[in-house]
Design an enzyme around this catalytic site. Structure first.
Site, PDB file in Angstrom:
ATOM      1  CG  HIS A   8      39.323  33.161  40.545  1.00  0.00           C
ATOM      2  ND1 HIS A   8      38.378  33.674  41.417  1.00  0.00           N
ATOM      3  CD2 HIS A   8      39.460  34.079  39.558  1.00  0.00           C
ATOM      4  CE1 HIS A   8      37.972  34.853  40.989  1.00  0.00           C
ATOM      5  NE2 HIS A   8      38.608  35.128  39.858  1.00  0.00           N
ATOM      6  CD  GLU A  82      40.216  39.093  34.675  1.00  0.00           C
ATOM      7  OE1 GLU A  82      40.569  38.949  33.475  1.00  0.00           O
ATOM      8  OE2 GLU A  82      39.184  38.608  35.157  1.00  0.00           O
TER       9      GLU A  82
END
Length: 223
Positions: A8, A82
């Site tokens: 990201h 994550e």
């Protein structure tokens, strides 16, 4: 299947070097939004047929310009978020908590999947959820798939699953925001990494060891 794993864009937690893994997570910074806006041009040569993002908003916001440019829906999946920091959540990633987080993550990649993040998930659980999204994408029939995911997750999954990537290689190469790892293969036949942030894997030179925020790990903290 050609698989593009993309970190990201920059977030406010990245700037503060914090272990930010819980949903919904930090927003993109102005730089992060510019990084996301640059992805369509950076990936102009890729014939992307399916686009995934995690349940953390930073990945969805990073995916949005690419989705708009290609006319693709963003498939939001929890499996590629994550790895949960548990008791280490929102602690400094450039000090001992971040070092401990990365020691555990790369221990998983090395095969110690029963090890559990303090207050969080085990390596077996983390790999299983990530694998499930990869398998879904492979079963979709898409020939090229992009997944907007997270630095530690991409590095760990790739070193655990790609035949030509080991823990030392991944540990020595922290991903920049919107950095891309490209792989080819399938869950049945295995995976080969083709490039790591633009460098052909076979000839990529080692970089500095880094944690989830891109900060260097001390020599005695290497996995």
């Amino acid at each position: 299947m050609r698989l593009l794993l993309i970190r990201h864009g920059q977030t406010t937690a990245n700037v503060a070097y914090l272990l930010d893994t819980a949903v919904p997570g930090a927003e993109l910074t102005d730089l992060g939004r510019r990084q996301a806006a640059a992805l369509p041009e950076a990936l102009a040569d890729e014939d992307i047929e399916a686009l995934y993002a995690s349940t953390l908003i930073r990945t969805q916001h990073t995916a949005a310009p690419l989705a708009a440019a290609r006319g693709l829906d963003v498939r939001v999946r929890d499996g590629i978020r994550e790895f949960t920091a548990g008791d280490l959540e929102m602690l400094p990633g450039d000090t001992e908590p971040g070092h401990e987080y990365m020691r555990i993550v790369f221990a998983w990649a090395a095969g110690d999947t029963e090890l559990r993040m303090p207050g969080g998930e085990s390596g077996a659980e983390a790999l299983a959820r990530y694998d499930s999204v990869i398998a879904e994408a492979a079963d979709s029939g898409a020939r090229t798939v992009a997944m907007i995911s997270h630095g530690a997750a991409i590095r760990m999954w790739t070193s655990a699953r790609a035949d030509n990537i080991d823990v030392d290689f991944a540990a020595a190469r922290p991903l920049d925001n919107t950095g891309i790892v490209i792989l080819d293969g399938s869950p049945a036949d295995g995976w080969k990494a083709l490039s790591w942030e633009g460098a052909v894997v076979e000839t990529a030179a080692p970089d500095t060891d880094g944690g989830p925020t891109g900060q260097p790990l001390d020599e005695d903290q290497k996995p």
